[in-house]
Enzyme design. Structure first.
Site, PDB file in Angstrom:
ATOM      1  N   HIS A 160      32.057  19.739  15.708  1.00  0.00           N
ATOM      2  CA  HIS A 160      30.847  20.422  15.247  1.00  0.00           C
ATOM      3  C   HIS A 160      30.260  21.099  16.488  1.00  0.00           C
ATOM      4  CE1 HIS A 160      30.966  16.809  12.584  1.00  0.00           C
ATOM      5  NE2 HIS A 160      30.492  17.611  11.650  1.00  0.00           N
TER       6      HIS A 160
ATOM      7  N   ASP B 283      28.348  18.764  18.708  1.00  0.00           N
ATOM      8  CA  ASP B 283      29.085  17.666  19.356  1.00  0.00           C
ATOM      9  C   ASP B 283      29.441  18.090  20.770  1.00  0.00           C
ATOM     10  OD1 ASP B 283      29.314  16.577  16.799  1.00  0.00           O
ATOM     11  OD2 ASP B 283      31.372  17.308  16.528  1.00  0.00           O
TER      12      ASP B 283
HETATM   13  C1  XUL Z   1      31.003  13.154   7.030  1.00  0.00           C
HETATM   14  C2  XUL Z   1      32.206  13.901   7.430  1.00  0.00           C
HETATM   15  C3  XUL Z   1      32.004  14.969   8.454  1.00  0.00           C
HETATM   16  C4  XUL Z   1      32.854  16.173   8.258  1.00  0.00           C
HETATM   17  C5  XUL Z   1      32.568  17.310   9.208  1.00  0.00           C
HETATM   18  O1  XUL Z   1      31.226  12.174   6.083  1.00  0.00           O
HETATM   19  O2  XUL Z   1      33.291  13.621   6.986  1.00  0.00           O
HETATM   20  O3  XUL Z   1      32.231  14.414   9.705  1.00  0.00           O
HETATM   21  O4  XUL Z   1      34.205  15.856   8.388  1.00  0.00           O
HETATM   22  O5  XUL Z   1      31.276  17.743   9.128  1.00  0.00           O
END
Ligand code: XUL
Ligand code: CO
Length: 448
Positions: A113, A116
Site C-alpha cells: 500500500h 506502508d
Molecule cells: C485486508 C486485506 C488487505 C488487502 C490490500 O483484509 O486483505 O490487506 O489485501 O489492501
C-alpha cells in the site's frame, strides 16, 4: 527485546537478518528449518516452473510494518528498521530490510500500500514528495536485486477521513481525496513497473442501511474505478486491475462481498475487460465459502487474476491472516487453479502475519518458508491428481448423460419444457447415481 538486532540508522548496508543466509531448496529429507523442502523454484510442474506458477510476493504491510498490536494490547515487535524518526529515513531502512528479506527467501515479488512504504504526511503534496523519494529508492533496490512489483494499492481505509468510505463516501470532498491518493499510488505503481493494481474496498460498504443510499454509493464506486482505469491506461499501465472480495470487517457489510458479487458488479458497470479478482483465503471463509469455491466462481467468469495467501481459524470467525499450512485444502485450491489454466497476470501474495507472540526476526522466515512449502506440496499433489488419477474422468462421467442423445439436445438449447415432460414420462423414475464424494476425497488424500 534481547533477540533483536541493535537499532541502527542505515544507509543501505546494514544487515538486519544477520544470522540467516539465502534460503535454498534442500529436499524433503532436509532437517534444516531454514531451507525449502518442497519449493524448488526451477522444478517444472505441468509445463511451468514453480517460480512461474506461484509468482510469490511478500506483503509489505504485514511483514515489514506489522508490529503485533491488537485491540487489547500494545505492539510486541520493535523491528529495528522502524526506529528512525525521520519518515523518509525510516522508509529507506524499511526498504533495506524488505529487500534483504525478499532476496534471502529468493522470492521474485513484493506488494505494497502507498503508506506502508512511507508514513503519510499532513498534506497530499508532502505525501506525494515522500512517495516519490521512496519510489526512487525502490527503483534502485529493484534494479539491484531483480525483485519486481506484483501489485501496488492505496490504503483508503486507515485514515479517519475514510471512516464513511473512500470512493463510496457520502461526502464528495472525501471521494476527491481518495481520487488524489489513488492517482499517486497509480503513478508510483507505473513508475516501478508494477504488473497489477489492487482495489480492496476496506470501508466501501456500510455500517447501517438506515443512513446509506446503497445504489448511489455503488454507482460512485463504479464511476471511481472507471476514472482510475482510464487514468492508468492513458499513462501506459497495461497490467490488470484486481478487486479483492471480502464480505465484512471493517464494514458490517462490504460491497465487494465475494467473487459472485464482484463479478456481477463488474459486469453491470462495464469493467469486465480491465478488472479481475484477487481472491483471499480468509476472506472466502469469512463469506462462508471455501477458498476453492471463490476461485472457481472467479474462474467461471474468466476473472481468476491473483490470490492473497493466508488461512483463518476454524474456531473463530474473523480475519486472522495466519500463514497457510494445510496441504489438503490448498491442493483442492490448486486443482481449480490448474484446471483454469493458472492465475491471469497475478501471483501468490502472502497477505499473512506472524502471531503477536512470534517476536523473533527469524519467525518471519519460518512463516514464509512454511507457507511456500505448503503451496509447493499442494501444486505437486494437484498436478499428480490431474495427470495420474481418475479425478477428472470420475467427474466427467457424472455428466455423461449430456454428452449424447437427448441430454446433448438439452445442452444445445434444442428442447422445450414440454419435451422434458415427455422424456420424463417415457423414462419413469430415474435410477440413483452416486456422487462418490468419499472416493474423490481419498484420491486427493492419496497424493497430498
Ligand atoms: C485486508 C486485506 C488487505 C488487502 C490490500 O483484509 O486483505 O490487506 O489485501 O489492501
Ligand atoms: Co488481502
Amino acid at each position: 527485546m534481547a533477540n533483536l538486532n541493535p537499532i541502527q540508522l542505515t544507509s543501505g548496508d546494514t544487515e538486519y537478518f544477520k544470522k540467516i543466509g539465502r534460503i535454498r531448496y534442500e529436499g524433503p529429507e532436509s532437517d534444516n528449518p531454514l531451507a525449502y523442502r518442497f519449493y524448488d523454484e526451477n522444478r517444472v510442474v505441468g509445463g511451468k516452473t514453480m517460480r512461474e506458477h506461484f509468482k510469490f510476493a511478500v506483503a509489505y504491510w504485514h511483514t515489514l510494518c506489522g508490529t503485533g498490536g491488537d485491540p487489547f494490547g500494545a505492539p510486541t515487535k520493535q523491528y529495528p528498521w522502524l526506529q528512525a524518526k525521520d519518515p523518509v529515513r525510516q522508509a529507506k531502512d524499511k526498504m533495506d530490510a524488505a529487500f534483504e528479506f525478499i532476496t534471502k527467501l529468493g522470492l521474485p515479488y513484493y506488494c505494497f500500500h502507498d503508506f506502508d512504504l512511507v508514513a503519510e504526511a499532513d498534506s497530499l503534496a508532502k505525501s506525494e514528495r515522500r512517495l516519490q523519494a521512496v519510489g526512487e529508492y525502490a527503483k534502485e533496490k529493484m534494479a539491484a536485486s531483480g525483485v519486481r512489483l506484483l501489485w501496488g494499492t492505496a490504503n483508503l481505509f486507515g485514515h479517519p477521513r475514510y471512516m464513511n468510505g473512500a470512493a463510496t463516501n457520502p461526502d464528495f470532498a472525501v471521494v476527491a481525496h481518495a481520487g488524489a491518493q489513488v492517482k499517486m499510488a497509480l503513478d508510483l505503481t507505473i513508475a516501478l513497473g508494477g504488473e497489477n493494481y489492487v482495489f480492496w474496498g476496506g470501508r466501501e460498504g456500510y455500517q447501517s442501511l438506515l443512513n446509506t443510499d446503497m445504489k448511489r454509493e455503488l454507482d460512485h464506486m463504479a464511476r471511481f474505478l472507471h476514472m482510475a482505469k482510464d487514468y492508468a491506461r492513458k499513462n501506459g499501465f497495461s497490467g490488470a486491475f484486481f478487486i479483492e472480495p471480502k464480505p465484512m470487517e471493517p464494514s458490517k457489510h462490504q460491497y465487494d462481498f465475494d467473487s459472485a458479487t464482484v463479478t456481477a458488479f463488474l459486469r453491470e458497470h462495464g469493467l469486465m475487460k480491465d478488472f479481475k479478482l484477487n481472491v483471499e483465503v480468509n476472506h472466502a471463509t469469512l463469506a462462508l465459502h471455501s477458498f476453492q469455491h471463490e476461485l472457481q466462481v472467479a474462474a467461471n467468469a474468466g476473472l481468476l487474476g491473483s490470490i492473497d495467501a493466508n488461512r483463518g481459524d476454524y474456531q473463530n470467525g474473523w480475519d486472522t491472516d495466519q500463514f497457510p499450512n494445510n496441504v489438503y485444502e490448498l491442493t483442492e485450491a490448486w486443482l481449480v487453479i490448474l484446471e483454469a489454466g493458472g492465475l491471469q497476470g497475478g501471483g501468490v501474495n502472502f497477505d499473512a502475519k506472524t502471531r503477536r507472540n512470534s517476536t523473533d526476526l527469524e519467525d518471519l522466515f519460518h512463516a514464509h518458508i512454511g507457507g511456500i512449502d505448503t503451496f509447493a506440496r499442494a501444486l505437486l499433489a494437484a498436478d499428480a491428481i490431474l495427470s495420474h488419477s481418475k479425478y477428472r474422468s470420475i467427474r466427467s462421467e457424472r455428466y455423461a448423460s449430456f454428452d449424447t442423445g437427448e441430454g446433448q439436445l438439452f445442452e444445445n438449447g434444442k428442447l422445450k419444457l414440454g419435451d422434458l415432460a415427455k422424456i420424463a414420462k417415457r423414462n419413469g423414475e430415474p435410477a440413483l447415481s452416486s456422487g462418490r464424494q468419499e472416493l474423490m476425497e481419498n484420491i486427493v488424500n492419496r497424493y497430498v
